[in-house]
Design an enzyme around this catalytic site. Structure first.
Site, mmCIF file in Angstrom:
data_model
loop_
_atom_site.group_PDB
_atom_site.id
_atom_site.type_symbol
_atom_site.label_atom_id
_atom_site.label_comp_id
_atom_site.label_asym_id
_atom_site.label_seq_id
_atom_site.Cartn_x
_atom_site.Cartn_y
_atom_site.Cartn_z
ATOM 1 N N THR A 11 0.812 -1.219 0.000
ATOM 2 C CA THR A 11 0.000 0.000 0.000
ATOM 3 C C THR A 11 0.846 1.270 0.000
ATOM 4 O O THR A 11 0.314 2.366 -0.141
ATOM 5 C CB THR A 11 -0.933 0.035 1.226
ATOM 6 O OG1 THR A 11 -0.136 -0.052 2.417
ATOM 7 C CG2 THR A 11 -1.919 -1.120 1.187
ATOM 8 N N ASN A 13 4.117 3.931 -1.290
ATOM 9 C CA ASN A 13 4.547 4.486 -2.580
ATOM 10 C C ASN A 13 5.345 3.472 -3.393
ATOM 11 O O ASN A 13 5.093 3.255 -4.580
ATOM 12 C CB ASN A 13 5.433 5.723 -2.353
ATOM 13 C CG ASN A 13 4.627 6.965 -2.032
ATOM 14 O OD1 ASN A 13 3.426 6.999 -2.210
ATOM 15 N ND2 ASN A 13 5.305 7.995 -1.548
ATOM 16 N N VAL A 14 6.354 2.873 -2.752
ATOM 17 C CA VAL A 14 7.236 1.954 -3.469
ATOM 18 C C VAL A 14 6.533 0.641 -3.763
ATOM 19 O O VAL A 14 6.690 0.060 -4.840
ATOM 20 C CB VAL A 14 8.546 1.739 -2.683
ATOM 21 C CG1 VAL A 14 9.413 0.680 -3.354
ATOM 22 C CG2 VAL A 14 9.317 3.048 -2.567
ATOM 23 N N ARG A 99 21.734 -3.767 4.275
ATOM 24 C CA ARG A 99 22.674 -3.326 3.242
ATOM 25 C C ARG A 99 24.137 -3.548 3.602
ATOM 26 O O ARG A 99 24.943 -3.880 2.739
ATOM 27 C CB ARG A 99 22.432 -1.848 2.921
ATOM 28 C CG ARG A 99 21.129 -1.592 2.200
ATOM 29 C CD ARG A 99 20.885 -0.100 2.029
ATOM 30 N NE ARG A 99 19.538 0.165 1.518
ATOM 31 C CZ ARG A 99 18.912 1.314 1.658
ATOM 32 N NH1 ARG A 99 19.506 2.316 2.294
ATOM 33 N NH2 ARG A 99 17.693 1.476 1.168
ATOM 34 N N CYS A 130 18.151 5.064 -2.423
ATOM 35 C CA CYS A 130 17.738 5.610 -3.714
ATOM 36 C C CYS A 130 18.799 6.537 -4.313
ATOM 37 O O CYS A 130 19.071 6.493 -5.516
ATOM 38 C CB CYS A 130 16.405 6.346 -3.577
ATOM 39 S SG CYS A 130 16.301 7.441 -2.149
ATOM 40 N N GLN A 157 17.062 15.931 -3.174
ATOM 41 C CA GLN A 157 16.199 14.759 -3.103
ATOM 42 C C GLN A 157 14.731 15.135 -2.894
ATOM 43 O O GLN A 157 14.387 15.939 -2.034
ATOM 44 C CB GLN A 157 16.677 13.826 -1.987
ATOM 45 C CG GLN A 157 18.047 13.245 -2.285
ATOM 46 C CD GLN A 157 18.581 12.328 -1.196
ATOM 47 O OE1 GLN A 157 19.740 12.439 -0.801
ATOM 48 N NE2 GLN A 157 17.759 11.408 -0.719
ATOM 49 N N GLY A 161 10.893 10.413 -1.406
ATOM 50 C CA GLY A 161 11.839 9.538 -0.739
ATOM 51 C C GLY A 161 11.541 9.359 0.729
ATOM 52 O O GLY A 161 12.036 8.427 1.366
ATOM 53 N N ARG A 235 16.989 17.912 1.089
ATOM 54 C CA ARG A 235 15.603 17.684 0.668
ATOM 55 C C ARG A 235 15.088 18.946 -0.010
ATOM 56 O O ARG A 235 15.253 20.060 0.506
ATOM 57 C CB ARG A 235 14.740 17.352 1.885
ATOM 58 C CG ARG A 235 13.346 16.852 1.530
ATOM 59 C CD ARG A 235 13.377 15.452 0.959
ATOM 60 N NE ARG A 235 13.656 14.442 1.970
ATOM 61 C CZ ARG A 235 13.884 13.156 1.690
ATOM 62 N NH1 ARG A 235 13.857 12.731 0.429
ATOM 63 N NH2 ARG A 235 14.144 12.293 2.657
ATOM 64 N N HIS A 242 15.114 12.391 -7.800
ATOM 65 C CA HIS A 242 16.300 12.872 -7.100
ATOM 66 C C HIS A 242 17.317 13.389 -8.115
ATOM 67 O O HIS A 242 17.535 12.770 -9.168
ATOM 68 C CB HIS A 242 16.962 11.742 -6.302
ATOM 69 C CG HIS A 242 16.204 11.327 -5.081
ATOM 70 N ND1 HIS A 242 15.052 11.935 -4.651
ATOM 71 C CD2 HIS A 242 16.456 10.322 -4.175
ATOM 72 C CE1 HIS A 242 14.630 11.342 -3.545
ATOM 73 N NE2 HIS A 242 15.467 10.369 -3.238
ATOM 74 N N ASN A 315 13.324 8.368 -8.153
ATOM 75 C CA ASN A 315 13.728 7.645 -6.948
ATOM 76 C C ASN A 315 12.791 6.506 -6.574
ATOM 77 O O ASN A 315 13.194 5.560 -5.887
ATOM 78 C CB ASN A 315 13.853 8.604 -5.758
ATOM 79 C CG ASN A 315 12.585 9.407 -5.530
ATOM 80 O OD1 ASN A 315 12.215 10.246 -6.350
ATOM 81 N ND2 ASN A 315 11.918 9.163 -4.419
#
Length: 344
Positions: A11, A13-14, A99, A130, A157, A161, A235, A242, A315
């Site tokens: 649900t 954005n990404v 990561r 991103c 950015q 994001g 930002r 971005h 992004n």
């Protein structure tokens, strides 16, 4: 035979972008499942011309799922990715949780696809930050040619994001300026409408922010641990896309023309570089597109073997959803995974 794919955080954005891109790229999925927290159960999300009803992550059985695209934040990933991986599902995680784990590959397919084969220790592959993703796409072909020593990057950015709430805050604050209403800061530490904020993520002891640290460390892991990198992450009041101003110092000579020709044929790169008004890419052009756009390529006379360039990317796509799906495609195309379901 196709694969079964689960999208966690469907649900957001990404997550929604992941569903769009799975359909756009005709990903070989026999079944796609949308998952999120219990409060989102029953919410409908689009997958091509189909509508999926969101199911609860907490109660889902991953025993027949081949690939899990995880985009639900670091704390959720820390808890659930090992459990999902233990069920034999490959997790491609979009958060920062894994990561820097030495047992988890950090992959940008145009840059280090070979490293994807190392996923089997934990069944987890990490998607980079991103801002890092688009940067290393631009740096990789130049590094191969002339060996990068040092990078200084300033980012511009977009608010997407920081999630949907951040986009809503930019919209509501912009509207408040025009209607002379009260401006309320919730998501950001300062007003974002008609302003810029030189802070993304929390501050660390050395004065850098966590976002800046991510760019430094992730570039080393993905591209080359010898590269020195300093970042300032800012930002800006842009909804999607971005941008980065990148200053690069090389060990070996490389001209602007050479760099331009190299980048024109490099995977994932699109050079738009005319020395005239509008002869460059902006976030507006990059939104909704897959490429990393590169402009303003020029030589830096202040250092030996120096170049400066401008790069822009969506992004939500290359910086997140697209990159994750490209990783899944690497796993399939290189026969690193096979579907769990057997043909009847």
């Amino acid at each position: 035979m196709g694969y079964k794919v689960a999208v966690v955080g469907a649900t957001g954005n990404v997550g929604r972008e992941m569903l769009n891109i799975l359909d756009e790229r005709k990903f070989p999925a026999d079944e796609v499942v949308a998952l999120a927290s219990r409060r989102s159960v029953g919410v409908e999300v689009s997958y091509g011309d189909r509508t999926l009803k969101v199911k609860a992550l907490e109660h889902y059985d991953f025993s027949d799922v081949d690939i899990c695209l995880m985009s639900a934040g670091g704390s959720v990933s820390k808890e659930w990715s090992p459990k999902i991986g233990a069920a034999g599902t490959v997790v491609i995680d979009n958060s920062s949780a894994w990561r820097m784990d030495p047992d988890v590959p950090l992959i940008v397919p145009e840059v280090n696809a070979d490293a994807a084969a190392g996923f089997k220790t934990k069944n987890i592959i990490a998607n980079p930050n991103c801002s890092t993703a688009q940067l290393v796409v631009a740096l990789k072909p130049l590094h191969d040619k002339a060996t990068i020593k040092r990078v200084v990057v300033s980012t511009y950015q977009s608010v997407s994001g920081a999630g949907k709430d951040a986009m809503d805050e930019l919209f509501s604050q912009t509207k408040a300026v025009y209607t002379n209403s009260e401006i309320v800061n919730k998501k950001f530490p300062a007003r974002i409408a008609f302003n810029i904020i030189p802070q993304i993520d929390v501050f660390m002891e050395d004065g850098y922010t966590k976002e800046e640290w991510k760019m430094m460390m992730e570039t080393k892991k993905i591209l080359d641990p010898k590269i020195k990198l300093s970042a300032t992450c800012v930002r800006v009041p842009v909804f999607v896309g971005h941008s980065e101003a990148v200053n690069i110092e090389f060990e070996n000579p490389i001209s602007a023309d050479e760099a331009r020709n190299i980048l024109r044929t490099a995977p994932g790169c699109l050079v738009i570089d005319k020395h005239e008004p509008g002869g460059y890419a902006t976030p507006y052009e990059a939104a909704g597109e897959d490429a990393t756009y590169i402009s303003r390529i020029r030589e830096d006379a202040t250092v030996e073997n120096g170049l400066v360039l401008w790069c822009v990317s969506d992004n939500l796509r290359k910086g997140a959803a697209l990159n994750a799906i490209q990783i899944a495609e690497v796993l399939i195309n290189r026969k690193l995974i096979s579907a769990k379901k057997k043909a009847a």
